[in-house]
Enzyme design. Structure first.
Site, mmCIF file in Angstrom:
data_model
loop_
_atom_site.group_PDB
_atom_site.id
_atom_site.type_symbol
_atom_site.label_atom_id
_atom_site.label_comp_id
_atom_site.label_asym_id
_atom_site.label_seq_id
_atom_site.Cartn_x
_atom_site.Cartn_y
_atom_site.Cartn_z
ATOM 1 C CG ASP A 148 9.000 11.734 -20.607
ATOM 2 O OD1 ASP A 148 9.767 12.306 -19.818
ATOM 3 O OD2 ASP A 148 9.373 11.060 -21.581
ATOM 4 C CG ASN A 194 13.471 13.457 -18.591
ATOM 5 O OD1 ASN A 194 12.515 12.725 -18.860
ATOM 6 N ND2 ASN A 194 14.439 13.104 -17.759
ATOM 7 C CG ASP A 229 13.003 9.532 -19.021
ATOM 8 O OD1 ASP A 229 11.788 9.853 -19.108
ATOM 9 O OD2 ASP A 229 13.603 9.462 -17.935
ATOM 10 C CG ASP A 281 9.720 14.023 -15.959
ATOM 11 O OD1 ASP A 281 8.843 14.894 -16.087
ATOM 12 O OD2 ASP A 281 10.457 13.656 -16.906
ATOM 13 C CG ASP A 283 1.878 7.418 -1.389
ATOM 14 O OD1 ASP A 283 1.907 6.829 -0.300
ATOM 15 O OD2 ASP A 283 1.174 7.067 -2.346
ATOM 16 C CG ASP A 294 1.937 2.263 1.184
ATOM 17 O OD1 ASP A 294 1.173 2.320 0.214
ATOM 18 O OD2 ASP A 294 2.627 1.257 1.464
ATOM 19 C CD GLU A 328 -3.097 1.548 0.981
ATOM 20 O OE1 GLU A 328 -3.442 0.981 -0.053
ATOM 21 O OE2 GLU A 328 -1.958 1.423 1.475
ATOM 22 C CG HIS A 336 -1.523 3.521 -7.046
ATOM 23 N ND1 HIS A 336 -2.221 4.091 -6.002
ATOM 24 C CD2 HIS A 336 -0.573 2.761 -6.468
ATOM 25 C CE1 HIS A 336 -1.717 3.694 -4.864
ATOM 26 N NE2 HIS A 336 -0.708 2.889 -5.108
ATOM 27 C CG ASP A 337 -2.747 -0.037 -5.108
ATOM 28 O OD1 ASP A 337 -1.719 -0.142 -5.797
ATOM 29 O OD2 ASP A 337 -2.743 0.365 -3.930
#
Ligand code: NOJ
Length: 627
Positions: A103, A105, A107, A111, A180, A281, A336, A407-408
């Site tokens: 992160d 910034n 929040d 990012d 991606d 994807d 993919e 990430h899956d």
């Protein structure tokens, strides 16, 4: 041509049939030798319905669909070998899930500024390219895999100026950027879809796949990968739209040439900005051969109805070739492609066919007959078998992508053995397998630290739409909340989506603000601590990436299995005529006898401090063979 008169044995001469049979065998969890049984081999295809009996109630339909699929490539010339050298074959690519990396910034959401801040770390790690999960404007139904505007940056991630700065900063460090690209579907909030839903006869009316409901039900029986039917109504049209993923991810209609023009324009836009490559994807789903019902038998086996109609659609090769000719050019492409097999991959990636550079296959991620939500211990002999195939002669035609995490998927170390005692040893074993493999290596953030699955407590801690839908589905099917939770917990994609662990501070150095998803075991595993520890997993990755860079043999050399019939050990040579390496790995939790090799060798890396008589649990060694 394959007909109903063809014998099962002859099917094996057809490359697509070989792939499909291997896939079905994998899903069914049966021994692949069943297809080689002399009785089965001598049967005519037309005899199969009788032979299979109740096991294949819709046998005739399955057979016709399969015959069409196999004949799709009946006259296709098999590609020739290619040993060409490219940067992307040599690259170690690092995947970032931008929401969870850093992160910048305050929040609680990762990012682009955060990524820029960490570029020096990535350079020090030794990676050559970054693949960022989608950074485009999105309502985040599926964390960016639902794009609202392909030419704008997601507000939480920053601005176009940040993206341009990232590209500049990466190039200044000699690194490349892979974006991606999600173009099988868009968000339902994309302006094309909004217009398509309102104006069937308008400019975008035919940008998506719309069909009239059938007999009071949906247009066909296909399932969405995120639970429920793959069709949804809108108030403004008397047709339903297809969504293979969530309701907010309508599938684009690639039959419409205007859709392909749009995709080319998007690629051109990002290439002009200096992007070096694209991860595409679920790109093998873009061509839907037909919209007929899916086979119930295949649906039962694959867990989703309809896949046979689009996982290797009729126009797939044509569409990919068109994109390559018109827009990709020499930009790197990795598709993919869930469900495609090595023969299809050859056709998708052979140099001379000019479609994709490489693809992600997933067969190695689960043992035979298992899926991500099954509670079982992964047997590494399966990885050995899958990689031996990919890295062996197949790599001469179809350069593989080598990875075990993304990430899956939950973390690989946890899948193999969750005993803390073996955590680092196993993480380093994985590093040895990947970084001595013949293929492009993809690492996923946190893997270089030996990240493991997260100790989530209940559904309120999960964020992923797939997990939430699956939980609700299981409850609707009569499971108790505890049963549903245990199933979802095992396979949730959120295990790999928690914040990158930089330090042991409250939010792991990821943010000053409470993150969008909880933090994992930051005290046991973080960059700051591992940096200071020579024997850490992080140092192992740095050493092995460096080794790969210094010895192109590990990239381009031949892959020669040794004693491959022996269970529980994975041994192979890598050789390019100039240098020769020997890699030996114990795939199990007990000590095993060391295979006998001849000749003198020098140890260059081990995941153990000292060698013994045999191979210790999960021991992984790399030797240079002295000639
Ligand atoms: C594959 C992506 O990797 C996954 O995260 C996403 O949910 C689906 N495609 C849909 O875009």
């Amino acid at each position: 041509m394959i007909t109903r008169e063809t014998k099962v044995g002859e099917l094996l001469n057809n490359p697509i049939a070989r792939d499909v049979l291997a896939q079905l065998v994998q899903y069914a969890g049966v021994n692949e030798k069943i297809v080689l049984n002399p009785i089965v081999k001598s049967l005519k295809i037309s005899a199969l319905p009788k032979f299979a009996g109740k096991a294949l109630p819709d046998a005739d339909y399955v057979i016709d669909t399969m015959i069409d699929l196999f004949n799709q490539e009946a006259n296709t010339k098999q590609p020739s070998k290619s040993n060409a050298h490219y940067w992307w074959k040599e690259a170690v690519v690092y995947q970032i899930y931008p929401r969870s990396f850093q992160d910048g910034n305050g929040d609680g959401i990762g990012d682009l500024k955060g990524i820029i801040r960490r570029l020096d770390y990535l350079k020090e790690l030794g990676v050559d390219a970054l693949w960022l999960s989608p950074i485009f404007d999105s309502p985040n139904d599926d964390n960016g895999y639902d794009v609202r505007d392909y030419r704008a940056i997601m507000t939480e991630f920053g601005t176009m100026a940040d993206a341009e700065e990232l590209i500049r900063e990466m190039h200044a460090r000699g690194m490349r950027l892979i974006l991606d690209l999600v173009v099988n579907h868009t968000s339902d909030e994309h302006e094309w879809f909004v217009d398509s839903a309102k104006n069937p006869q308008g400019e975008h009316g035919d940008y998506y796949i719309w069909r009239k409901p059938k007999d009071g039900g949906h247009p066909n029986n296909w399932h969405s990968f995120f639970s429920g039917p793959a069709w949804e109504k809108v108030d403004t049209r008397d047709e339903e739209y297809l969504h293979l993923f969530s309701k907010k991810q309508p599938d684009l209609n690639w039959e419409n040439p205007k859709v392909r023009d749009e995709v080319c324009d998007i690629i051109d836009f990002w290439r002009e900005k200096g992007v070096d490559g694209f991860r595409l994807d679920v790109i093998n789903y873009i061509s839907k051969t037909s919209l007929e019902d899916g086979s119930a038998t295949l649906g039962g086996l694959l867990q989703f109805n309809g896949i046979e109609h689009y996982f290797y659609g009729k126009r797939l090769h044509e569409f990919l070739h068109e994109l390559r000719q018109r827009s990709f050019g020499d930009a790197f492409t990795v598709g993919e492609t869930p469900g495609t097999g090595p023969e299809m991959n050859k056709l998708l990636t052979a140099d001379e066919r000019e479609e994709l550079n490489t693809v992600f296959s997933f067969d190695h991620l689960e043992n035979l007959g298992k899926n991500r939500f099954d509670d079982y211990r992964y047997n590494l002999n399966h990885l050995k078998k899958s990689f031996s195939r990919l890295e062996g002669e197949f790599a001469d035609y179809a350069w593989p992508s080598i990875f075990v995490e993304n990430h899956d998927n939950p973390r690989m170390v946890s899948k193999i053995n969750s005993n803390e005692e073996y955590r680092d040893i196993l993480a380093k074993l994985i590093a040895v397998v990947l970084l001595t493999a013949r293929g492009t290596v993809f690492l996923y953030q946190g893997q270089e630290l030996g990240a493991v699955n997260v100790n989530f407590h209940d559904m309120s801690e999960l964020r992923d739409i797939e997990s939430i839908n699956k939980y609700n589905d299981l409850i609707a099917c009569g499971k108790t909340p505890e049963q549903a939770w245990q199933t979802v917990l095992g396979g949730t994609r959120d295990h790999s989506r928690t914040p990158m662990q930089w330090t042991d501070e409250t939010y792991a150095g990821f943010s000053e603000h409470e993150p969008w998803i909880c933090v994992g075991d930051k005290d046991a595993c973080n960059v700051a601590a591992q940096r200071n520890e020579e024997t850490s997993v992080l140092h192992a990755y740095m050493t092995l990436i460096q080794l790969r860079k210094e010895h192109p043999t590990l990239v381009y050399g031949t892959f020669e299995p040794f004693e491959s019939a022996k269970e529980d050990v994975f041994c192979y040579y890598r050789d390019d005529g100039k240098e020769r390496f020997y890699i030996e790995i114990n795939l199990c939790e007990r000590a095993v006898k060391q295979p006998n090799t001849k000749g003198k060798m020098e140890l260059v890396y081990s995941n153990y401090m000292a060698q013994g008589d045999g191979l210790q649990p999960y021991e992984a060694n790399i030797y240079r063979v002295l000639r």
